[in-house]
Scaffold this active site. Sequence first.
Site, PDB file in Angstrom:
ATOM      1  N   GLY A 106      22.091  44.704  -6.612  1.00 26.44           N
ATOM      2  CA  GLY A 106      22.857  43.510  -6.998  1.00 26.44           C
ATOM      3  C   GLY A 106      24.300  43.965  -7.084  1.00 26.44           C
ATOM      4  O   GLY A 106      24.655  44.692  -7.997  1.00 26.44           O
ATOM      5  N   HIS A 107      25.094  43.603  -6.102  1.00 23.71           N
ATOM      6  CA  HIS A 107      26.480  44.073  -6.017  1.00 23.71           C
ATOM      7  C   HIS A 107      27.424  42.894  -6.256  1.00 23.71           C
ATOM      8  O   HIS A 107      27.470  41.956  -5.464  1.00 23.71           O
ATOM      9  CB  HIS A 107      26.749  44.713  -4.649  1.00 23.71           C
ATOM     10  CG  HIS A 107      25.959  45.968  -4.418  1.00 23.71           C
ATOM     11  ND1 HIS A 107      26.060  46.728  -3.286  1.00 23.71           N
ATOM     12  CD2 HIS A 107      25.067  46.618  -5.219  1.00 23.71           C
ATOM     13  CE1 HIS A 107      25.268  47.789  -3.383  1.00 23.71           C
ATOM     14  NE2 HIS A 107      24.641  47.724  -4.544  1.00 23.71           N
ATOM     15  N   GLN A 164      21.970  51.435  -5.292  1.00 26.86           N
ATOM     16  CA  GLN A 164      21.451  52.179  -6.452  1.00 26.86           C
ATOM     17  C   GLN A 164      22.388  53.363  -6.772  1.00 26.86           C
ATOM     18  O   GLN A 164      23.577  53.250  -6.555  1.00 26.86           O
ATOM     19  CB  GLN A 164      20.010  52.655  -6.198  1.00 26.86           C
ATOM     20  CG  GLN A 164      18.985  51.526  -6.173  1.00 26.86           C
ATOM     21  CD  GLN A 164      18.899  50.795  -4.848  1.00 26.86           C
ATOM     22  OE1 GLN A 164      18.779  51.410  -3.826  1.00 26.86           O
ATOM     23  NE2 GLN A 164      18.934  49.473  -4.872  1.00 26.86           N
ATOM     24  N   ASP A 202      24.507  50.252 -10.615  1.00 31.15           N
ATOM     25  CA  ASP A 202      25.356  49.277 -11.315  1.00 31.15           C
ATOM     26  C   ASP A 202      26.672  49.874 -11.800  1.00 31.15           C
ATOM     27  O   ASP A 202      27.234  49.440 -12.806  1.00 31.15           O
ATOM     28  CB  ASP A 202      24.611  48.648 -12.510  1.00 31.15           C
ATOM     29  CG  ASP A 202      23.339  47.958 -12.063  1.00 31.15           C
ATOM     30  OD1 ASP A 202      23.311  47.456 -10.924  1.00 31.15           O
ATOM     31  OD2 ASP A 202      22.377  47.937 -12.847  1.00 31.15           O
ATOM     32  N   LYS A 238      29.754  49.486  -7.480  1.00 34.51           N
ATOM     33  CA  LYS A 238      29.918  49.794  -6.051  1.00 34.51           C
ATOM     34  C   LYS A 238      30.403  48.588  -5.263  1.00 34.51           C
ATOM     35  O   LYS A 238      31.252  48.698  -4.390  1.00 34.51           O
ATOM     36  CB  LYS A 238      28.582  50.274  -5.460  1.00 34.51           C
ATOM     37  CG  LYS A 238      28.063  51.554  -6.060  1.00 34.51           C
ATOM     38  CD  LYS A 238      26.682  51.907  -5.533  1.00 34.51           C
ATOM     39  CE  LYS A 238      25.584  50.949  -5.958  1.00 34.51           C
ATOM     40  NZ  LYS A 238      25.324  50.895  -7.402  1.00 34.51           N
TER      41      LYS A 238
HETATM   42  P1  GDP Z   1      26.898  47.642  -8.414  1.00 34.78           P
HETATM   43  O1  GDP Z   1      25.448  47.391  -8.341  1.00 34.78           O
HETATM   44  O2  GDP Z   1      27.216  49.110  -8.474  1.00 34.78           O
HETATM   45  O3  GDP Z   1      27.687  46.943  -7.348  1.00 34.78           O
HETATM   46  O4  GDP Z   1      27.396  47.043  -9.826  1.00 34.78           O
HETATM   47  P2  GDP Z   1      26.974  45.610 -10.461  1.00 34.78           P
HETATM   48  O5  GDP Z   1      27.695  44.553  -9.735  1.00 34.78           O
HETATM   49  O6  GDP Z   1      25.500  45.519 -10.565  1.00 34.78           O
HETATM   50  O7  GDP Z   1      27.494  45.807 -11.932  1.00 34.78           O
HETATM   51  C1  GDP Z   1      28.840  46.075 -12.208  1.00 34.78           C
HETATM   52  C2  GDP Z   1      29.361  44.975 -13.134  1.00 34.78           C
HETATM   53  O8  GDP Z   1      30.607  45.371 -13.691  1.00 34.78           O
HETATM   54  C3  GDP Z   1      29.654  43.674 -12.403  1.00 34.78           C
HETATM   55  O9  GDP Z   1      29.472  42.609 -13.306  1.00 34.78           O
HETATM   56  C4  GDP Z   1      31.125  43.799 -12.034  1.00 34.78           C
HETATM   57  O10 GDP Z   1      31.756  42.533 -11.887  1.00 34.78           O
HETATM   58  C5  GDP Z   1      31.659  44.522 -13.240  1.00 34.78           C
HETATM   59  N1  GDP Z   1      32.781  45.448 -12.981  1.00 34.78           N
HETATM   60  C6  GDP Z   1      33.013  46.245 -11.919  1.00 34.78           C
HETATM   61  N2  GDP Z   1      34.083  47.049 -12.133  1.00 34.78           N
HETATM   62  C7  GDP Z   1      34.544  46.739 -13.366  1.00 34.78           C
HETATM   63  C8  GDP Z   1      35.599  47.265 -14.176  1.00 34.78           C
HETATM   64  O11 GDP Z   1      36.326  48.163 -13.821  1.00 34.78           O
HETATM   65  N3  GDP Z   1      35.751  46.703 -15.420  1.00 34.78           N
HETATM   66  C9  GDP Z   1      34.941  45.696 -15.880  1.00 34.78           C
HETATM   67  N4  GDP Z   1      35.157  45.220 -17.094  1.00 34.78           N
HETATM   68  N5  GDP Z   1      33.931  45.201 -15.136  1.00 34.78           N
HETATM   69  C10 GDP Z   1      33.726  45.732 -13.906  1.00 34.78           C
HETATM   70  P1  IMO Z   2      22.430  48.527  -7.488  1.00 39.05           P
HETATM   71  O1  IMO Z   2      22.626  48.759  -6.000  1.00 39.05           O
HETATM   72  C1  IMO Z   2      20.203  49.540 -11.106  1.00 39.05           C
HETATM   73  C2  IMO Z   2      15.927  50.403 -10.636  1.00 39.05           C
HETATM   74  C3  IMO Z   2      14.972  49.403 -11.250  1.00 39.05           C
HETATM   75  C4  IMO Z   2      13.811  50.322 -11.601  1.00 39.05           C
HETATM   76  C5  IMO Z   2      13.803  51.316 -10.435  1.00 39.05           C
HETATM   77  C6  IMO Z   2      12.797  50.985  -9.345  1.00 39.05           C
HETATM   78  O2  IMO Z   2      22.758  47.178  -7.940  1.00 39.05           O
HETATM   79  O3  IMO Z   2      23.089  49.630  -8.250  1.00 39.05           O
HETATM   80  P2  IMO Z   2      12.719  49.092  -7.458  1.00 39.05           P
HETATM   81  O4  IMO Z   2      12.719  47.588  -7.574  1.00 39.05           O
HETATM   82  O5  IMO Z   2      13.842  49.629  -6.644  1.00 39.05           O
HETATM   83  O6  IMO Z   2      11.392  49.642  -7.057  1.00 39.05           O
HETATM   84  O7  IMO Z   2      12.923  49.611  -8.986  1.00 39.05           O
HETATM   85  O8  IMO Z   2      15.117  51.280  -9.901  1.00 39.05           O
HETATM   86  N1  IMO Z   2      16.911  49.812  -9.698  1.00 39.05           N
HETATM   87  C7  IMO Z   2      18.210  49.619  -9.987  1.00 39.05           C
HETATM   88  N2  IMO Z   2      18.880  49.810 -11.146  1.00 39.05           N
HETATM   89  N3  IMO Z   2      20.856  49.102  -9.995  1.00 39.05           N
HETATM   90  C8  IMO Z   2      20.206  48.939  -8.824  1.00 39.05           C
HETATM   91  O9  IMO Z   2      20.826  48.658  -7.667  1.00 39.05           O
HETATM   92  C9  IMO Z   2      18.807  49.158  -8.797  1.00 39.05           C
HETATM   93  N4  IMO Z   2      17.847  49.056  -7.842  1.00 39.05           N
HETATM   94  C10 IMO Z   2      16.715  49.476  -8.400  1.00 39.05           C
HETATM   95  O10 IMO Z   2      15.521  48.796 -12.392  1.00 39.05           O
HETATM   96  O11 IMO Z   2      14.108  51.049 -12.760  1.00 39.05           O
HETATM   97 MG    MG Z   3      23.974  46.332  -9.338  1.00 33.25          MG
END
Ligand code: GDP
Ligand code: IMO
Ligand code: MG
Length: 417
Positions: A40-41, A221, A13, A16
Amino acid sequence: MRRVAVVGAQWGDEGKGKVVNYFAKEFEWIVRFAGGANAGHTVYVHDRKYVNHLLPCIVPDGPGRGFLGAGMVVDLQQLVGELEALAADFPGVGAKFAVDPEVFLVLPWHKQQDILLEKMRAAPIGTTGRGIGPAYTDKASREGIKLCHLFDEQMLKERLENSWHMKQILYQGQLTMPPAEVAAELIRLRDRLTKLGVQFTSAVDMGNVFRSTSVLFEGAQGVLLDLDFGTFPFVTSGSCMAHGVSSVGFSTFELDDVAGVLKAYTTRVGAGPFPTEEDSSVTQGIRERGKEYGATTGRPRRVGWLDLPGLRYAAIRSGLTSFVITKADVLNGLETVKVCTGYRIDGVVRDIPSTSHDFFVAEPVYVELPGWPSTNHVNFLKYMTFIEEQVHVPITYISYGPKTDEMETKDNLIMSM
Ligand code: GDP
Ligand code: IMO
Ligand code: MG
């Protein structure tokens, strides 16, 4: 013919999806190579938010195309749902995606097993419940079903029957969807994907396509959740490293850049060690401003300070050559920010954990740095310089908001100051 991998440098999170989506316009192929719908991207397309769990973060109305590579575990129901939602806004977008028939499938049983296993564990991992562990387990134990098996219905039925028989013994009859139903459902989903225009094309069929064009590899991840080197057993079951590019025939030596995405602070969803975690009004404020709630499960993310030993570990384990820093805007306005520079383990302060077990026993050693009112401020520049000097990996890009264009190079930021 640039080839770049984008991987998470912490516990996932980091942003990416946003970073990949920003670079996507410069690449012909965007390739997911590991994980499944546990990811979840989040991306914004024309200011509208989308959360991709399986689909690579292409620009849906741009020229680039997406490939789901063989290291993934794919839930076809989820894939169809995601594609249908995207196709409602971008008709015909399905034809921009191809899936390697060697991917393993996440079956309805895997999701049931995921829940049952969590209930049986003395220390639950806090999985996403998306069936990831059981799907990778079936891959390793050789009971899994691959996408290519859906094109040999006789074989599919036999394999499902056998797997069901074994699972019902192991799980004492608790799984609910009999194999004939699963087979029929999988065939239906296969046909829906075909209707959506998705191609089933292996990395072998792609021949030299990837080699003759630009490819952006989208990790899932983060390194500290990697099965081999993350904080085991509180990890996911797939690879979170750049090495996963081997599933489409590349070696990491062929990558021009392995960009680690690094959040300006640290978060983690689910259980497991987190040395710099802090539960205070300051970090609760960070959670709210940063909207730190899981993109897959909606769970509040645990929040803590930047962890340099963890980053040094990630940089070595995944061969990071640059960093993209995200979400520093969330820290805007804090008077000071804490940064962990060392782990005290058995009374000795160390720069880097040598093993994944060290994360369980580490006590963080902090320095406190001046905060910044905005990411254009010199104190933020000093924060970045501190990270670079401490981790020995250059920061090349800065993301300062969730929208795709809220990103710039570090050089531009310096010029504008
Ligand atoms: P990922 O799994 O690495 O793709 O990240 P997620 O999408 O799960 O979580 C990142 C969250 O931060 C999302 O809600 C994005 O919209 C938000 N986000 C990404 N880059 C930035 C940033 O530079 N600033 C802020 N405020 N939010 C960001
Ligand atoms: P992105 O790509 C954050 C965590 C889960 C749990 C552990 C194992 O969005 O960064 P699983 O369902 O994979 O067996 O869970 O890994 N986890 C993540 N945490 N971002 C993710 O993906 C994750 N994918 C799995 O919360 O702790
Ligand atoms: Mg994510």
